[in-house]
Design a protein around this motif. Structure first.
Motif, PDB file in Angstrom:
ATOM      1  N   GLN A 229      12.831 -27.749 -53.912  1.00 32.32           N
ATOM      2  CA  GLN A 229      12.315 -26.373 -53.844  1.00 32.32           C
ATOM      3  C   GLN A 229      10.801 -26.412 -53.998  1.00 32.32           C
ATOM      4  O   GLN A 229      10.283 -26.841 -55.024  1.00 32.32           O
ATOM      5  CB  GLN A 229      12.945 -25.520 -54.969  1.00 32.32           C
ATOM      6  CG  GLN A 229      12.413 -24.098 -55.055  1.00 32.32           C
ATOM      7  CD  GLN A 229      12.859 -23.231 -53.874  1.00 32.32           C
ATOM      8  OE1 GLN A 229      14.053 -23.017 -53.673  1.00 32.32           O
ATOM      9  NE2 GLN A 229      11.893 -22.757 -53.076  1.00 32.32           N
ATOM     10  N   ARG A 232       6.328 -21.222 -54.901  1.00 34.62           N
ATOM     11  CA  ARG A 232       6.220 -20.014 -54.079  1.00 34.62           C
ATOM     12  C   ARG A 232       5.036 -20.032 -53.126  1.00 34.62           C
ATOM     13  O   ARG A 232       5.183 -19.785 -51.940  1.00 34.62           O
ATOM     14  CB  ARG A 232       6.089 -18.779 -54.979  1.00 34.62           C
ATOM     15  CG  ARG A 232       7.413 -18.125 -55.206  1.00 34.62           C
ATOM     16  CD  ARG A 232       7.322 -17.015 -56.199  1.00 34.62           C
ATOM     17  NE  ARG A 232       8.577 -16.294 -56.145  1.00 34.62           N
ATOM     18  CZ  ARG A 232       8.668 -15.043 -55.796  1.00 34.62           C
ATOM     19  NH1 ARG A 232       7.610 -14.358 -55.466  1.00 34.62           N
ATOM     20  NH2 ARG A 232       9.851 -14.448 -55.771  1.00 34.62           N
ATOM     21  N   ASP A 269      12.304 -19.917 -47.195  1.00 34.71           N
ATOM     22  CA  ASP A 269      12.792 -20.081 -48.576  1.00 34.71           C
ATOM     23  C   ASP A 269      12.174 -21.263 -49.327  1.00 34.71           C
ATOM     24  O   ASP A 269      12.427 -21.459 -50.516  1.00 34.71           O
ATOM     25  CB  ASP A 269      14.331 -20.198 -48.586  1.00 34.71           C
ATOM     26  CG  ASP A 269      14.815 -21.381 -47.762  1.00 34.71           C
ATOM     27  OD1 ASP A 269      13.969 -22.182 -47.316  1.00 34.71           O
ATOM     28  OD2 ASP A 269      16.041 -21.496 -47.555  1.00 34.71           O
TER      29      ASP A 269
END
Ligand SMILES: Cc1cc2nc3c(=O)[nH]c(=O)nc-3n(C[C@H](O)[C@H](O)[C@H](O)COP(=O)(O)OP(=O)(O)OC[C@H]3O[C@@H](n4cnc5c(N)ncnc54)[C@H](O)[C@@H]3O)c2cc1C
Length: 427
Positions: A229, A232, A269
């Motif tokens: 991940q 952001r 994402d």
């Protein structure tokens, strides 16, 4: 027309070999005292060798703009060949312009160091060469048990010391030091490369951004899937088919960034999926990295998607072998509107990965897949070629022998080299 990528490679070679040294040669020759006229060529060889060495170091900092232009594998080939040519010129320079004292000492030490490192690097750091020359590959595989890649990277870095010696060597020569125009260029170029190098090695974000490993599982024998991940606001500009460098600095032996391709087409994402085969210390060490660990990621790199976009491709023929299928899966996912035929081969007894994705894509009216253990016959692939080649592209991913085989077969069948792109997993 479809010549973009090959044209860019040609331009890159042209600029590196001829254009970059020109201002240095011009200013140097303008300030050279008549007394040394008989040694002009030997001096010029030294000047060109230094400029090429600086450029080779700059390429070693993996500039993203160079990657997006010609791809890092090609850039590393230029890096390797330019360095070798520079050493050859340095030899002619040394032979043709005898010196003494500190000037000779710094020059000789630099040359010997460059030469020794070049011989070492030809075996351990030149994937573009070892993947083409069998006996070098065999030597590399045997010796790599002792000289691990990470050690080779450190040994390779001694080239910086050799370049520093040349930097000192030049400044010890009176009439060169007095040549102001040349010295301005010399300092500017050396400083630019030194800053780029230091930035690449020392700055906090140089090796990439901090991301999180959210999943790490074995999806087939000796193949792990890592899901990462990104933060952001990572600012990553990722495209289908790209690769990223990852490292785990807090784990011993896992701190050197290694390149891996994306399985998925990047979406908003920030999730990156990688499929990694255990080939050596780093890739096998991944099994011990727990989830929720911080991972440093740098990217995106690669030119697969740019080649597709630049040429408005409407038909794709994709040939993937073994782990080389990974970036091609990302391309297929990210380009659903392009008519695509996939030929996916694995060696007998090894698994196909992401077969479910392939089955899913087969629901698309414009996608066909052929998966086979062992090689496809030449005719099987040649029969799949469309009649109209005007917006057609072949993408290859897999071992070097496979890439070269299909490049040869397809070119023989009349496909222009500019319509075939093969990205190797080594440089
Ligand atoms: C553009 C690109 C994309 C790749 N994508 C994938 C992928 O999706 N999946 C996958 O399994 N593998 C991929 N690879 C190969 C992968 O990077 C190497 O297998 C891995 O780095 C080997 O590291 P190791 O320490 O485990 O093995 P080692 O035994 O240290 O190395 C095996 C060989 O890998 C190469 N290598 C090692 N470290 C590096 C490095 N830091 N940078 C470049 N090459 C290195 C060297 O040629 C070395 O001889 C890719 C390679 C490249 C260049």
């Amino acid at each position: 027309m479809f010549s973009g990528y090959k044209y860019k490679i040609g331009m890159a070679w042209l600029i590196a070999i001829f254009v970059l040294p020109l201002p240095f040669l011009y200013t140097f020759s303008q300030g050279l005292p008549a007394l040394y006229a008989s040694q002009t060529s030997a001096f010029m060889y030294g000047v060109v060798a230094y400029v090429w060495m600086l450029f080779a170091i700059y390429i070693g900092t993996k500039p993203k703009w160079i990657d997006r232009l010609i791809g890092l594998p090609m850039a590393y080939m230029i890096h390797g060949i330019l360095s070798l040519l520079a050493i050859l010129l340095a030899f002619f320079h040394k032979e043709g312009s005898p010196s003494s004292g500190l000037i000779q000492l710094t020059g000789d030490y630099a040359f010997n160091l460059f030469l020794g490192l070049a011989l070492y690097s030809l075996i351990f750091m030149a994937g573009w060469l070892t993947s083409r020359v069998r006996f070098l590959e065999a030597i590399k595989q045997t010796l790599e048990k002792i000289f691990k890649h990470e050690l080779s990277v450190w040994i390779h870095r001694l080239n910086i010391i050799a370049t520093l010696l040349v930097f000192i060597h030049v400044q010890l020569i009176d009439y060169v030091r007095e040549n102001i125009a040349f010295m301005i260029l010399f300092y500017a170029a050396s400083l630019f490369v030194a800053i780029s190098y230091a930035w690449n090695k020392l700055s906090d974000n140089a090796q990439g951004s901090q991301a999180q490993l959210v999943s790490n599982q074995e999806i087939a024998p000796n193949i792990r899937e890592l899901v990462i991940q990104l933060p952001r606001k990572s600012g990553f500009k990722l495209k289908p088919g790209d690769y990223v460098f990852i490292s785990f600095p807090q784990f011993q032996g896992m701190g050197e960034p290694h390149p891996f391709s994306l399985v998925n087409a990047p979406s908003g994402d920030g999730l990156l999926k990688l499929a990694i085969r255990g080939d050596g210390d780093f890739t096998r060490g991944l099994k011990d990295i727990p989830t929720k660990t911080e991972v440093v990621v740098d990217g995106g790199f690669g030119v697969y998607q740019s080649i597709i976009d630049d040429n408005q491709v409407k038909q794709l023929l994709i040939i993937g072998g073994g782990i080389g299928i990974v970036p091609l899966l990302s391309i297929i996912e990210g380009n659903p509107s392009i008519d695509t035929q996939l030929f996916y081969t694995v060696t007998k007894g090894t698994p196909f990965i992401y077969r479910d994705n392939i089955t899913d894509w087969q629901k698309r009216p414009n996608f066909q897949a052929f998966c086979q253990e062992g090689r496809f016959k030449d005719e099987e692939i040649l029969e799949a070629l469309p009649k109209d080649l005007s917006q057609f592209l072949v993408l290859l991913g897999g071992p070097a022998s496979m890439g070269r085989h299909w490049t040869k077969v397809l070119e023989k069948a009349g496909i222009a080299p500019s319509r075939i792109y093969y990205e190797e997993f080594s440089w």
